[in-house]
Design an enzyme around this catalytic site. Structure first.
Site, PDB file in Angstrom:
ATOM      1  N   ARG A 175      10.944  -1.487  11.137  1.00 19.27           N
ATOM      2  CA  ARG A 175      10.202  -1.520  12.150  1.00 19.27           C
ATOM      3  C   ARG A 175      10.472  -2.033  13.817  1.00 19.27           C
ATOM      4  NH1 ARG A 175       4.792  -0.669   9.109  1.00 19.27           N
ATOM      5  NH2 ARG A 175       3.932  -1.284  10.315  1.00 19.27           N
ATOM      6  N   ARG A 179      11.092  -5.819   4.751  1.00 20.43           N
ATOM      7  CA  ARG A 179      11.320  -3.931   4.870  1.00 20.43           C
ATOM      8  C   ARG A 179      11.787  -3.229   5.917  1.00 20.43           C
ATOM      9  NH1 ARG A 179       5.342  -2.241   5.053  1.00 20.43           N
ATOM     10  NH2 ARG A 179       5.302  -3.203   7.449  1.00 20.43           N
ATOM     11  N   ARG A 196     -10.174   0.409   8.425  1.00 25.72           N
ATOM     12  CA  ARG A 196      -9.149  -0.775   9.277  1.00 25.72           C
ATOM     13  C   ARG A 196     -10.304  -1.705   9.580  1.00 25.72           C
ATOM     14  NH1 ARG A 196      -2.991   0.252   8.355  1.00 25.72           N
ATOM     15  NH2 ARG A 196      -2.209  -1.341   8.917  1.00 25.72           N
ATOM     16  N   ARG A 248      -0.608  -9.735  13.334  1.00 28.51           N
ATOM     17  CA  ARG A 248      -1.237  -8.366  12.382  1.00 28.51           C
ATOM     18  C   ARG A 248      -2.163  -8.866  11.184  1.00 28.51           C
ATOM     19  NH1 ARG A 248       4.863  -6.072  10.966  1.00 28.51           N
ATOM     20  NH2 ARG A 248       3.433  -4.466   9.649  1.00 28.51           N
ATOM     21  N   LYS A 292       0.504  -1.122  -0.441  1.00 36.17           N
ATOM     22  CA  LYS A 292       0.040  -0.217   0.026  1.00 36.17           C
ATOM     23  C   LYS A 292       1.090   0.746  -0.227  1.00 36.17           C
ATOM     24  CE  LYS A 292      -2.231  -1.333   3.864  1.00 36.17           C
ATOM     25  NZ  LYS A 292      -1.746  -2.348   4.213  1.00 36.17           N
TER      26      LYS A 292
HETATM   27  P1  ADP Z   1       2.161  -1.897   3.241  1.00 31.31           P
HETATM   28  O1  ADP Z   1       2.171  -0.402   3.351  1.00 31.31           O
HETATM   29  O2  ADP Z   1       0.886  -2.690   2.180  1.00 31.31           O
HETATM   30  O3  ADP Z   1       2.482  -2.156   4.201  1.00 31.31           O
HETATM   31  P2  ADP Z   1       4.856  -1.625   2.032  1.00 31.31           P
HETATM   32  O4  ADP Z   1       4.905  -0.432   0.547  1.00 31.31           O
HETATM   33  O5  ADP Z   1       5.889  -1.062   3.260  1.00 31.31           O
HETATM   34  O6  ADP Z   1       3.425  -2.003   2.564  1.00 31.31           O
HETATM   35  O7  ADP Z   1       5.748  -2.859   0.998  1.00 31.31           O
HETATM   36  C1  ADP Z   1       6.376  -3.907   2.783  1.00 31.31           C
HETATM   37  C2  ADP Z   1       7.318  -4.540   1.801  1.00 31.31           C
HETATM   38  O8  ADP Z   1       7.518  -4.861   0.542  1.00 31.31           O
HETATM   39  C3  ADP Z   1       8.315  -3.227   1.558  1.00 31.31           C
HETATM   40  O9  ADP Z   1       9.536  -4.149   1.380  1.00 31.31           O
HETATM   41  C4  ADP Z   1       8.250  -3.305  -0.035  1.00 31.31           C
HETATM   42  O10 ADP Z   1       9.545  -2.523  -0.708  1.00 31.31           O
HETATM   43  C5  ADP Z   1       7.854  -4.851  -0.728  1.00 31.31           C
HETATM   44  N1  ADP Z   1       7.280  -4.523  -1.781  1.00 31.31           N
HETATM   45  C6  ADP Z   1       6.071  -3.060  -2.376  1.00 31.31           C
HETATM   46  N2  ADP Z   1       5.236  -4.328  -3.099  1.00 31.31           N
HETATM   47  C7  ADP Z   1       6.580  -4.933  -3.653  1.00 31.31           C
HETATM   48  C8  ADP Z   1       5.684  -6.298  -5.016  1.00 31.31           C
HETATM   49  N3  ADP Z   1       5.156  -6.331  -5.995  1.00 31.31           N
HETATM   50  N4  ADP Z   1       6.576  -7.035  -4.806  1.00 31.31           N
HETATM   51  C9  ADP Z   1       7.433  -7.342  -4.316  1.00 31.31           C
HETATM   52  N5  ADP Z   1       8.128  -6.713  -3.060  1.00 31.31           N
HETATM   53  C10 ADP Z   1       6.881  -5.447  -2.645  1.00 31.31           C
HETATM   54  P1  ADP Z   2       1.060  -2.100   7.648  1.00 30.03           P
HETATM   55  O1  ADP Z   2       2.411  -2.034   7.585  1.00 30.03           O
HETATM   56  O2  ADP Z   2       1.486  -3.854   8.700  1.00 30.03           O
HETATM   57  O3  ADP Z   2       0.431  -2.215   6.378  1.00 30.03           O
HETATM   58  P2  ADP Z   2       0.454   0.467   8.649  1.00 30.03           P
HETATM   59  O4  ADP Z   2       1.832   1.081   8.643  1.00 30.03           O
HETATM   60  O5  ADP Z   2      -0.528   0.908   8.422  1.00 30.03           O
HETATM   61  O6  ADP Z   2       1.157  -1.314   8.402  1.00 30.03           O
HETATM   62  O7  ADP Z   2       0.055   0.365  10.858  1.00 30.03           O
HETATM   63  C1  ADP Z   2       1.371   0.011  11.808  1.00 30.03           C
HETATM   64  C2  ADP Z   2       0.231  -0.259  13.182  1.00 30.03           C
HETATM   65  O8  ADP Z   2      -0.217   1.041  13.174  1.00 30.03           O
HETATM   66  C3  ADP Z   2      -0.762  -1.113  13.026  1.00 30.03           C
HETATM   67  O9  ADP Z   2      -0.511  -2.439  13.149  1.00 30.03           O
HETATM   68  C4  ADP Z   2      -2.025  -0.671  14.235  1.00 30.03           C
HETATM   69  O10 ADP Z   2      -1.254  -1.032  15.148  1.00 30.03           O
HETATM   70  C5  ADP Z   2      -1.603   0.825  13.904  1.00 30.03           C
HETATM   71  N1  ADP Z   2      -2.980   1.123  12.937  1.00 30.03           N
HETATM   72  C6  ADP Z   2      -2.261   1.852  12.186  1.00 30.03           C
HETATM   73  N2  ADP Z   2      -3.557   1.961  10.867  1.00 30.03           N
HETATM   74  C7  ADP Z   2      -4.638   1.688  11.646  1.00 30.03           C
HETATM   75  C8  ADP Z   2      -6.049   1.639  11.865  1.00 30.03           C
HETATM   76  N3  ADP Z   2      -6.340   2.310  10.018  1.00 30.03           N
HETATM   77  N4  ADP Z   2      -6.377   1.196  12.667  1.00 30.03           N
HETATM   78  C9  ADP Z   2      -6.134   0.995  13.857  1.00 30.03           C
HETATM   79  N5  ADP Z   2      -4.283   1.181  13.930  1.00 30.03           N
HETATM   80  C10 ADP Z   2      -4.002   1.163  12.841  1.00 30.03           C
END
Ligand code: ADP
Ligand code: ADP
Length: 217
Positions: free
Chosen positions: A162, A129, A90, A173, A15
């Site tokens: 992280r 990541r 969420r 998660r 995302k």
């Molecule tokens: P989210 O915001 O949904 O938690 P991230 O954008 O941080 O996910 O992506 C999670 C990890 O996966 C990061 O280390 C990112 O560089 C990697 N990643 C994202 N998209 C892809 C993809 N299409 N293929 C391989 N790795 C990816």
């Molecule tokens: P991910 O990369 O796993 O998608 P985020 O960076 O979006 O993670 O979120 C990290 C943490 O922040 C989550 O595990 C949760 O504890 C909190 N968080 C983020 N967004 C929300 C939400 N919309 N509602 C509740 N908790 C959230």
């Protein structure tokens, strides 16, 4: 027309990566609830300290805190024409609160991009990541390495891992995602705004599919 777009998908589905690729293309503010929490944590605000324990356990921060924080962000000027929402909503109460807040402005969610990625790939993504300490840009040691090891391509910031990006926290998660967030898929499908996206492709291919899915907005 305004464009309020949600990126929906399990943790590490891409995302944040895709929001980075789409926000300039769409000229929209990127509103990421996780980034807002981490910003508060870094600055040791009362909100950040409250959220920390939940984040460390891989649980959701309670709805009242989360909804107030995100709606406050959405009330700012740069979200007047729309926003790219990443990680929010969420839960169903968060989705309903968002609908009410947008309806009060005479607008609505235009599209929900539902990113699918198999679970074994999510584990590999999360454990590799790395994020920029300054701007939050995500990298991956294997799939998206920075040009210079440990340094952000965009602003030269230091990359870090992280605390919650461990396999154990990720298992929780993912459980939380299936229990509390996945019901949103049917919520938005019923409203006719959901588009399914294959997130298991390369980063660039996913970006192309996402652009196509919002081309009419
Ligand atoms: P989210 O915001 O949904 O938690 P991230 O954008 O941080 O996910 O992506 C999670 C990890 O996966 C990061 O280390 C990112 O560089 C990697 N990643 C994202 N998209 C892809 C993809 N299409 N293929 C391989 N790795 C990816
Ligand atoms: P991910 O990369 O796993 O998608 P985020 O960076 O979006 O993670 O979120 C990290 C943490 O922040 C989550 O595990 C949760 O504890 C909190 N968080 C983020 N967004 C929300 C939400 N919309 N509602 C509740 N908790 C959230």
């Amino acid at each position: 027309m305004t464009s309020y777009i949600i990126l929906l998908g399990p943790p590490a589905s891409g995302k944040g990566t895709q929001a980075g690729n789409l926000r300039d293309h769409l000229n929209l503010a990127h509103v990421a609830s996780g980034d807002l929490f981490r910003y508060n944590l870094k600055n040791e605000t009362a909100l950040g300290l409250k959220a920390k324990a939940y984040m460390d356990r891989g649980e959701l921060v309670p709805d009242d805190i989360t909804i107030a924080m995100v709606l406050d962000r959405l009330s700012r000027e740069d979200c007047a024409e729309g926003a790219l929402l990443d990680g929010f909503p969420r839960t169903l109460p968060q989705a309903e609160a968002l609908d009410v807040a947008l309806a009060n402005k005479g607008v609505q969610i235009n599209r929900v991009l539902n990113i699918h990625v198999p679970e074994d790939a999510l584990i590999e993504r999360v454990t590799g990541r790395r994020l920029c300490r300054t701007c939050g840009e995500p990298y991956h040691i294997k799939f998206k390495p920075p040009q210079k090891e440990g340094i952000c391509d965009l602003d030269g910031g230091e990359l870090y891992q992280r605390d919650d990006d461990t396999e154990a926290t990720m298992r929780n998660r993912l459980k939380v995602y299936w229990d509390q967030t996945s019901p949103l898929i049917e919520y938005y499908r019923a409203k006719g705004v959901l588009v399914d996206i294959d997130g298991a492709q390369s980063i660039d291919h996913v970006t192309e599919d996402l652009k196509a899915a919002v081309a009419d907005l």
